[in-house]
Motif scaffolding. Structure first.
Motif, PDB file in Angstrom:
ATOM      1  N   ILE A   1      26.790  11.907 -70.047  1.00 22.57           N
ATOM      2  CA  ILE A   1      26.027  11.531 -71.237  1.00 22.57           C
ATOM      3  C   ILE A   1      25.267  12.767 -71.710  1.00 22.57           C
ATOM      4  O   ILE A   1      24.302  13.193 -71.067  1.00 22.57           O
ATOM      5  N   PRO A   2      25.704  13.356 -72.819  1.00 18.36           N
ATOM      6  CA  PRO A   2      25.035  14.574 -73.304  1.00 18.36           C
ATOM      7  C   PRO A   2      23.626  14.283 -73.813  1.00 18.36           C
ATOM      8  O   PRO A   2      23.344  13.195 -74.316  1.00 18.36           O
ATOM      9  N   ARG A   3      22.755  15.278 -73.688  1.00 18.85           N
ATOM     10  CA  ARG A   3      21.396  15.123 -74.220  1.00 18.85           C
ATOM     11  C   ARG A   3      21.467  14.724 -75.692  1.00 18.85           C
ATOM     12  O   ARG A   3      22.359  15.163 -76.418  1.00 18.85           O
ATOM     13  N   GLY A   4      20.569  13.851 -76.094  1.00 17.51           N
ATOM     14  CA  GLY A   4      20.512  13.401 -77.478  1.00 17.51           C
ATOM     15  C   GLY A   4      21.437  12.241 -77.810  1.00 17.51           C
ATOM     16  O   GLY A   4      21.320  11.652 -78.876  1.00 17.51           O
ATOM     17  N   ALA A   5      22.364  11.885 -76.918  1.00 21.59           N
ATOM     18  CA  ALA A   5      23.305  10.788 -77.194  1.00 21.59           C
ATOM     19  C   ALA A   5      22.665   9.446 -76.834  1.00 21.59           C
ATOM     20  O   ALA A   5      22.287   9.226 -75.686  1.00 21.59           O
ATOM     21  N   PRO A   6      22.559   8.538 -77.816  1.00 18.66           N
ATOM     22  CA  PRO A   6      22.030   7.209 -77.503  1.00 18.66           C
ATOM     23  C   PRO A   6      22.976   6.499 -76.537  1.00 18.66           C
ATOM     24  O   PRO A   6      24.196   6.555 -76.703  1.00 18.66           O
ATOM     25  N   HIS A   7      22.410   5.853 -75.517  1.00 21.46           N
ATOM     26  CA  HIS A   7      23.235   5.149 -74.543  1.00 21.46           C
ATOM     27  C   HIS A   7      22.514   3.921 -73.998  1.00 21.46           C
ATOM     28  O   HIS A   7      21.289   3.843 -73.999  1.00 21.46           O
ATOM     29  N   SER A   8      23.308   2.967 -73.548  1.00 22.74           N
ATOM     30  CA  SER A   8      22.806   1.745 -72.919  1.00 22.74           C
ATOM     31  C   SER A   8      23.874   1.261 -71.951  1.00 22.74           C
ATOM     32  O   SER A   8      25.022   1.713 -72.003  1.00 22.74           O
ATOM     33  N   LEU A   9      23.497   0.329 -71.076  1.00 23.06           N
ATOM     34  CA  LEU A   9      24.489  -0.241 -70.177  1.00 23.06           C
ATOM     35  C   LEU A   9      24.136  -1.667 -69.847  1.00 23.06           C
ATOM     36  O   LEU A   9      23.005  -2.114 -70.030  1.00 23.06           O
ATOM     37  N   CYS A  10      25.140  -2.390 -69.364  1.00 23.73           N
ATOM     38  CA  CYS A  10      24.959  -3.779 -68.970  1.00 23.73           C
ATOM     39  C   CYS A  10      25.901  -4.058 -67.810  1.00 23.73           C
ATOM     40  O   CYS A  10      27.086  -3.733 -67.879  1.00 23.73           O
ATOM     41  N   ALA A  11      25.359  -4.646 -66.741  1.00 23.99           N
ATOM     42  CA  ALA A  11      26.172  -5.007 -65.591  1.00 23.99           C
ATOM     43  C   ALA A  11      26.924  -6.297 -65.879  1.00 23.99           C
ATOM     44  O   ALA A  11      26.426  -7.171 -66.588  1.00 23.99           O
ATOM     45  N   ALA A  12      28.112  -6.403 -65.337  1.00 25.41           N
ATOM     46  CA  ALA A  12      28.904  -7.628 -65.455  1.00 25.41           C
ATOM     47  C   ALA A  12      28.485  -8.569 -64.331  1.00 25.41           C
ATOM     48  O   ALA A  12      28.215  -8.137 -63.215  1.00 25.41           O
ATOM     49  N   GLY A  13      28.436  -9.837 -64.634  1.00 27.49           N
ATOM     50  CA  GLY A  13      28.116 -10.839 -63.625  1.00 27.49           C
ATOM     51  C   GLY A  13      28.942 -12.084 -63.888  1.00 27.49           C
ATOM     52  O   GLY A  13      29.525 -12.238 -64.959  1.00 27.49           O
ATOM     53  N   ARG A  14      29.009 -12.935 -62.902  1.00 27.16           N
ATOM     54  CA  ARG A  14      29.699 -14.212 -63.102  1.00 27.16           C
ATOM     55  C   ARG A  14      28.882 -15.067 -64.058  1.00 27.16           C
ATOM     56  O   ARG A  14      27.678 -14.876 -64.197  1.00 27.16           O
ATOM     57  N   GLU A  15      29.529 -16.001 -64.677  1.00 24.42           N
ATOM     58  CA  GLU A  15      28.830 -16.858 -65.636  1.00 24.42           C
ATOM     59  C   GLU A  15      27.597 -17.475 -64.978  1.00 24.42           C
ATOM     60  O   GLU A  15      27.661 -18.014 -63.884  1.00 24.42           O
ATOM     61  N   GLY A  16      26.463 -17.343 -65.640  1.00 29.62           N
ATOM     62  CA  GLY A  16      25.210 -17.875 -65.130  1.00 29.62           C
ATOM     63  C   GLY A  16      24.513 -16.963 -64.140  1.00 29.62           C
ATOM     64  O   GLY A  16      23.426 -17.271 -63.685  1.00 29.62           O
ATOM     65  N   GLU A  17      25.140 -15.847 -63.783  1.00 22.23           N
ATOM     66  CA  GLU A  17      24.529 -14.893 -62.849  1.00 22.23           C
ATOM     67  C   GLU A  17      24.403 -13.543 -63.519  1.00 22.23           C
ATOM     68  O   GLU A  17      25.216 -13.170 -64.336  1.00 22.23           O
ATOM     69  N   GLU A  18      23.380 -12.820 -63.136  1.00 19.26           N
ATOM     70  CA  GLU A  18      23.217 -11.470 -63.641  1.00 19.26           C
ATOM     71  C   GLU A  18      23.654 -10.505 -62.550  1.00 19.26           C
ATOM     72  O   GLU A  18      23.194 -10.585 -61.416  1.00 19.26           O
ATOM     73  N   GLY A  19      24.599  -9.630 -62.875  1.00 21.24           N
ATOM     74  CA  GLY A  19      25.085  -8.660 -61.910  1.00 21.24           C
ATOM     75  C   GLY A  19      24.181  -7.441 -61.845  1.00 21.24           C
ATOM     76  O   GLY A  19      23.233  -7.304 -62.607  1.00 21.24           O
ATOM     77  N   LYS A  20      24.479  -6.559 -60.923  1.00 21.88           N
ATOM     78  CA  LYS A  20      23.746  -5.303 -60.773  1.00 21.88           C
ATOM     79  C   LYS A  20      24.743  -4.156 -60.693  1.00 21.88           C
ATOM     80  O   LYS A  20      25.822  -4.287 -60.128  1.00 21.88           O
ATOM     81  N   LEU A  21      24.373  -3.040 -61.263  1.00 21.28           N
ATOM     82  CA  LEU A  21      25.092  -1.784 -61.122  1.00 21.28           C
ATOM     83  C   LEU A  21      24.224  -0.862 -60.283  1.00 21.28           C
ATOM     84  O   LEU A  21      23.023  -0.760 -60.523  1.00 21.28           O
ATOM     85  N   LYS A  22      24.840  -0.206 -59.303  1.00 23.58           N
ATOM     86  CA  LYS A  22      24.107   0.789 -58.520  1.00 23.58           C
ATOM     87  C   LYS A  22      24.811   2.112 -58.730  1.00 23.58           C
ATOM     88  O   LYS A  22      26.033   2.203 -58.556  1.00 23.58           O
ATOM     89  N   PHE A  23      24.046   3.119 -59.136  1.00 24.87           N
ATOM     90  CA  PHE A  23      24.647   4.412 -59.410  1.00 24.87           C
ATOM     91  C   PHE A  23      23.648   5.529 -59.171  1.00 24.87           C
ATOM     92  O   PHE A  23      22.449   5.301 -59.052  1.00 24.87           O
ATOM     93  N   ILE A  24      24.182   6.726 -59.065  1.00 24.78           N
ATOM     94  CA  ILE A  24      23.365   7.918 -58.939  1.00 24.78           C
ATOM     95  C   ILE A  24      23.339   8.593 -60.299  1.00 24.78           C
ATOM     96  O   ILE A  24      24.384   8.722 -60.945  1.00 24.78           O
ATOM     97  N   ILE A  25      22.164   9.010 -60.727  1.00 21.36           N
ATOM     98  CA  ILE A  25      22.030   9.794 -61.954  1.00 21.36           C
ATOM     99  C   ILE A  25      21.689  11.230 -61.564  1.00 21.36           C
ATOM    100  O   ILE A  25      20.749  11.464 -60.810  1.00 21.36           O
TER     101      ILE A  25
END
Length: 106
Positions: A65-89
């Motif tokens: 992700i280059p500096r200045g680039a707008p970004h967002s993310l969303c984890a996938a989860g099963r219906e009715g559940e919120e998933g999590k993403l684990k990552f290193i930045i």
């Protein structure tokens, strides 16, 4: 508000990159004025949006992700559940976390 951040290495004189381990369900749209980010996904699945382009995230995925680039993310989860993403930045160049140029901007 959507997860946690563990700052493993946060810049200072002579550093190459900030290194943070992140576990989140989502991240709102923002950008960083002064540094590039590289994400390395450890677990979970989801989607990353960078400058309006959508990318799938899964374990082993790498995103640049280059500096200045707008970004967002969303984890996938099963219906009715919120998933999590684990990552290193990797944020480069390294800088102190209280440096205004490192702050997420909307």
């Amino acid at each position: 508000p959507y997860g946690s951040v563990r700052r493993v290495v946060t810049g200072g004189a002579g550093g190459v990159a900030n290194v943070h381990v992140v576990e989140v369900s989502r991240g709102t749209t923002h950008y960083h004025e002064a540094y590039d980010e590289i994400y390395y996904v450890l677990s979970g699945r989801g989607e990353l949006v960078v400058d309006g382009e959508r990318y799938s995230l899964r374990p082993g995925a790498v995103a640049v992700i280059p500096r200045g680039a707008p970004h967002s993310l969303c984890a996938a989860g099963r219906e009715g559940e919120e998933g999590k993403l684990k990552f290193i930045i990797f944020g480069s160049p390294a800088m102190p976390i209280d440096d205004e140029r490192a702050a997420p901007r909307k």
